[in-house]
Design a protein around this motif. Structure first.
Motif, short mmCIF file in Angstrom:
data_model
loop_
_atom_site.label_atom_id
_atom_site.label_comp_id
_atom_site.label_asym_id
_atom_site.label_seq_id
_atom_site.Cartn_x
_atom_site.Cartn_y
_atom_site.Cartn_z
N ASP A 58 21.40 68.82 42.72
CA ASP A 58 22.90 68.28 42.86
C ASP A 58 23.76 69.37 43.00
O ASP A 58 24.73 69.01 43.80
N SER A 59 23.70 70.56 42.67
CA SER A 59 24.44 71.48 43.05
C SER A 59 24.72 71.95 44.45
O SER A 59 25.48 72.23 45.22
N LEU A 60 23.19 71.94 45.26
CA LEU A 60 23.38 72.19 46.71
C LEU A 60 24.04 71.06 47.44
O LEU A 60 24.58 71.32 48.19
N VAL A 61 23.66 70.04 47.22
CA VAL A 61 24.21 68.85 47.75
C VAL A 61 25.85 68.85 47.78
O VAL A 61 26.48 68.55 48.56
N THR A 62 26.12 69.09 46.30
CA THR A 62 27.79 68.97 46.21
C THR A 62 28.57 70.24 47.01
O THR A 62 29.29 70.04 47.80
N LYS A 117 29.62 74.28 52.64
CA LYS A 117 28.41 75.20 52.68
C LYS A 117 26.95 74.66 53.46
O LYS A 117 26.28 74.35 52.97
N TRP A 118 27.18 74.82 54.77
CA TRP A 118 26.40 74.08 55.76
C TRP A 118 24.97 74.58 55.49
O TRP A 118 24.15 73.84 55.89
N PRO A 119 24.73 75.96 55.40
CA PRO A 119 23.58 76.39 55.41
C PRO A 119 22.59 75.72 54.38
O PRO A 119 21.30 75.54 54.50
N MET A 120 23.29 75.28 53.24
CA MET A 120 22.50 74.62 52.24
C MET A 120 21.99 73.19 52.47
O MET A 120 20.89 72.68 52.25
N GLY A 121 23.02 72.57 53.26
CA GLY A 121 22.72 71.26 53.80
C GLY A 121 21.40 71.30 54.97
O GLY A 121 20.63 70.56 54.62
N ARG A 122 21.56 72.43 55.90
CA ARG A 122 20.42 72.34 56.63
C ARG A 122 19.18 72.98 56.20
O ARG A 122 18.25 72.24 56.49
#
Length: 244
Positions: free
Chosen positions: A87-91, A98-103
């Motif tokens: 949930d934290s990474l998606v938010t 924070k595009w690296p987390m989405g990738r």
């Protein structure tokens, strides 16, 4: 004198064989920027509804909602529950750029899809990101579903079409609405691009989180009514029922 190097030249070569885990910052030599320990501790979904991927007490079940009102999509492929730290990474990806987390999440989802394809899951002809309303796109500056679809399409070698689905109505944000309100909120919100080739094609709708499935159902219904042979849903995380 131009400062931009010719596009045919390679600007740099990435030589590091080790990278830092995006969750714990420890050095890892894994394929993705996440260490083995953190990847193991992610909230993997486990047993789920065979149609909408709602968390279930055991495998091989279909939830009551899908039995009463079958959704227009055939199957949801999703690796995680919407729980910490997903949930934290998606938010942070969705609202803080924070595009690296989405990738990272997209590539891990792609890895899951490779396993599912090997087990017999039909490969779609095209990935379709959930379209974002123009006002929200201007405010945020990017469509997180489109970015996920691009990364995912590259990883699993499936083309992405970001223009086939259109959001024609500005609707309030879905967050905080119950299932009934979400369905009403999405009535006539979407349309197909003029001349879109739909008939007899298999599509997968890509989004970040599946909550009630109202958006996925609305888009799948639109595509199926236009002649699609199958619509699946690929997303990062699935929320449980609100009472859970």
């Amino acid at each position: 004198m131009r400062c931009q190097p010719p596009s045919t030249f390679q600007v740099y070569i990435w030589l590091k064989s080790k990278q830092s885990c995006l969750l714990c910052d420890e050095t890892t030599d894994a394929t993705f920027p996440i260490c083995t320990g953190c990847e193991t501790d992610l909230p993997w979904l486990g047993d789920q509804c065979e149609r909408c991927a709602l968390p279930m007490p055991m495998a091989g079940l279909t939830c009551g909602q899908c039995l009463r009102h079958p959704p227009a999509f055939s199957e949801v492929v999703v690796p995680w529950r919407y729980d910490f730290p997903i949930d934290s990474l998606v938010t942070r990806f969705k609202h803080q750029g924070k595009w690296p987390m989405g990738r990272l999440l997209a590539e891990l989802l792609g890895q899951s899809l490779h396993y599912r394809f090997a087990e017999g899951l039909p490969r779609p002809d095209c990935l379709l990101p959930v379209p974002l309303a123009r006002k929200r796109l201007r405010q945020r500056g990017y469509n997180q579903a489109a970015m996920l679809a691009r990364w995912l399409g590259t990883h699993v070698n499936i083309p992405t079409d970001e223009r086939l689905l259109l959001r024609v109505l500005e609707t309030p944000a879905q967050q905080g609405l119950d299932a009934k309100a979400r369905k009403q909120n999405l009535r006539k919100a979407f349309a197909l691009a003029d001349g879109a080739r739909i008939k007899d094609r298999h599509f997968a709708v890509v989004d970040d989180v599946l909550t009630t499935g109202a958006t996925a159902h609305a888009l799948a219904r639109l595509l199926m009514d236009a002649g699609a042979c199958r619509v699946d849903v690929y997303c990062l995380a699935r929320t449980p029922k609100p009472e859970d």
